[in-house]
Write an enzyme that holds these catalytic residues in place. Structure first.
Site, mmCIF file in Angstrom:
data_model
loop_
_atom_site.group_PDB
_atom_site.id
_atom_site.type_symbol
_atom_site.label_atom_id
_atom_site.label_comp_id
_atom_site.label_asym_id
_atom_site.label_seq_id
_atom_site.Cartn_x
_atom_site.Cartn_y
_atom_site.Cartn_z
ATOM 1 N N THR B 166 44.064 65.114 104.147
ATOM 2 C CA THR B 166 43.525 66.009 103.145
ATOM 3 C C THR B 166 43.690 65.287 101.822
ATOM 4 O O THR B 166 44.445 64.335 101.754
ATOM 5 C CB THR B 166 44.383 67.296 103.093
ATOM 6 O OG1 THR B 166 44.614 67.739 104.414
ATOM 7 C CG2 THR B 166 43.733 68.398 102.305
ATOM 8 N N ASP B 197 43.526 74.707 106.885
ATOM 9 C CA ASP B 197 44.156 75.457 105.806
ATOM 10 C C ASP B 197 43.589 75.156 104.430
ATOM 11 O O ASP B 197 43.734 75.970 103.510
ATOM 12 C CB ASP B 197 45.657 75.157 105.787
ATOM 13 C CG ASP B 197 45.922 73.686 105.502
ATOM 14 O OD1 ASP B 197 45.388 72.829 106.251
ATOM 15 O OD2 ASP B 197 46.632 73.376 104.529
ATOM 16 N N THR B 216 48.993 69.650 102.956
ATOM 17 C CA THR B 216 48.294 68.723 103.850
ATOM 18 C C THR B 216 49.050 68.641 105.170
ATOM 19 O O THR B 216 50.236 68.959 105.229
ATOM 20 C CB THR B 216 48.166 67.326 103.209
ATOM 21 O OG1 THR B 216 47.516 66.449 104.134
ATOM 22 C CG2 THR B 216 49.524 66.747 102.862
ATOM 23 N N GLY B 219 47.284 71.955 109.661
ATOM 24 C CA GLY B 219 46.619 73.074 109.013
ATOM 25 C C GLY B 219 46.870 74.399 109.688
ATOM 26 O O GLY B 219 47.074 75.421 109.028
#
Lengths: 293, 293
Positions: B166, B197, B216, B219
């Protein structure tokens, strides 16, 4: 303890057409959950059964009879969460699965994911052999007419109609397990792909070992506030009781309602709108249903 | 205070190919945010600028260079939240918008929605005249190769690669406003439509008047725990300091990392993996970047 809701709203006046239909639908949903508990299944199965029944009833904004998007299509969202296992599944923008809550359950039980959206969610439903329907099957004449009127700026004609509505259930079973489930067609006239709080774990749906919550109403306010998770946080970290925790969260937003049950069997059903369709049953007690306060 | 991350991970060993590229990318992102603050803009603009830069850099899992789904396509998710105004915007399963974080900002600023997914999100990007690219533009040879290897069960070859990665940024500006932004291509080989997420307010992204968080890693764990919102709840309701709140949330999950800044300028960057790409800059101080502990 079983509690269900069929959406909250602020009708501009008038009386509810066929109010008895709402009461009967809520009662059917509670009885569907009660039958599952009686058969020995857990809170999770009971919550799913109640929501599944409400999805089939065209007067509620979920499954068949959902409100229409700006494209005059039905897009459905749902979530389910097991408080005991802290597991959750959710789907959004589904167009072909008859019972979106069943698809959410399938995400939870058969994948390592929590949320699946759009065409991929429909594909998962087909892959898991859930019951599929043509997208048009979900569209009722009543909702087509209401979208047309809304676009013309005409107030909706039925005080029982909740254009920001939702359906949901929270259950505490005899083993002390909690579960929550929520399902919706979203907001009337929404931009295609808009997703509200219902399938968002912690916003419109949440369950842990303390509390199970399903919310309805102003989805965006609940998403920004993580409303359902905030109720749990207020109980866990601030020591509030269930009713106070729910009222605290409701107070900070407009046009929201929620149903909640805690591990001790306390129930809260606050809403700041003029009505919230709701029904409940405690143990072997009777089924009760309400629309207004 | 500016903090950025470029994903966390548990590489199975070996050294990072082109580790300097990660450091340079993180530094560019921090500098992009700093330039925005120097120009007098607020935390929200700075967080967006940092994430936008990371989206363009192909070594990070966001925007161009995102990991591929099981269909070998790129699907991108992003969210942004303004702590001062308690407003948020998010998008998921976007396939054509060059900067998903800009589309999330557009949802926040130009609609009454919080989350828009799938084809409807791409359509919104076109409607708002954001920069669009062909879906193939986002796919790099490197990610095509890595998906192929993953499907063959071969460990990925670069220790810097974070297949669950992420990018994100949290900023506290001189006026005391907090903002958070996160963007991702999801998880390598994910089922199309799976959403993690990152775009879920309260899970991977959250900001209020107390704290801004971007997470990160795993998720699904963060979605079930409402990880970012739980950090805020622990600060607001349990009186924990920032570092303790973050550590408490990290401790309950595996394979997660987060960056957080509070209203007093305290920073936390905990992760339970072997590495997390991260960079930061305090006031007029130097830009620092790290990959390992």
């Amino acid at each position: 303890m079983i509690v269900v809701h069929g959406g909250c709203g602020n009708p501009s006046g008038g009386t509810i057409q066929h109010e008895e239909d709402y009461h009967r639908g809520l009662e059917e949903a509670v009885r569907a959950a009660a039958a599952v508990l009686t058969a020995g299944a857990a809170a999770l199965d009971a919550a799913q059964a109640a929501v599944s029944r409400l999805e089939d009833l065209p007067m509620f904004n979920a499954g068949r009879g959902s409100v229409l998007t700006a494209d005059a299509t039905v897009e459905m969202d749902a979530a389910i969460m097991c408080g005991r296992r802290a597991l959750a599944g959710a789907v959004a923008a589904v167009t072909t699965v008859r019972h979106p809550v069943a698809l959410a359950r399938s995400v939870m039980e058969t994948t390592s994911d929590v949320l699946v959206v759009g065409a991929g969610a429909d594909r998962l439903g087909a892959d898991r052999e859930l019951e599929l329907m043509d997208p048009d099957w979900f569209i009722t004449d009543r909702q087509r007419e209401r979208l047309r009127r809304a676009e013309e700026g005409v107030a909706h004609e039925d005080a029982g109609d909740t254009p920001i509505g939702t359906v949901g259930a929270v259950v505490l079973d005899a083993e002390g397990a909690l579960a929550a489930a929520t399902s919706t067609g979203g907001r009337r006239g929404q931009w295609p792909g808009r997703v509200g709080d219902s399938p968002i774990i912690g916003a419109g749906t949440f369950a842990d070992s303390h509390v199970a919550i399903s919310a309805t109403g102003n989805g965006e306010a609940m998403m920004r506030a993580c409303a359902a998770h905030e109720v749990s946080a207020l109980i866990r970290h601030a020591g509030l009781d269930l009713a106070t925790a729910c009222e605290t969260v409701i107070r900070d937003s407009d046009e929201i309602g929620m149903i909640a049950v805690d591990a001790a069997g306390n129930v809260a059903m606050p809403f700041d709108t003029t009505l919230m369709h709701r029904g409940w049953k405690r143990g072997d007690g009777p089924v009760e249903t309400r629309v207004y306060r």
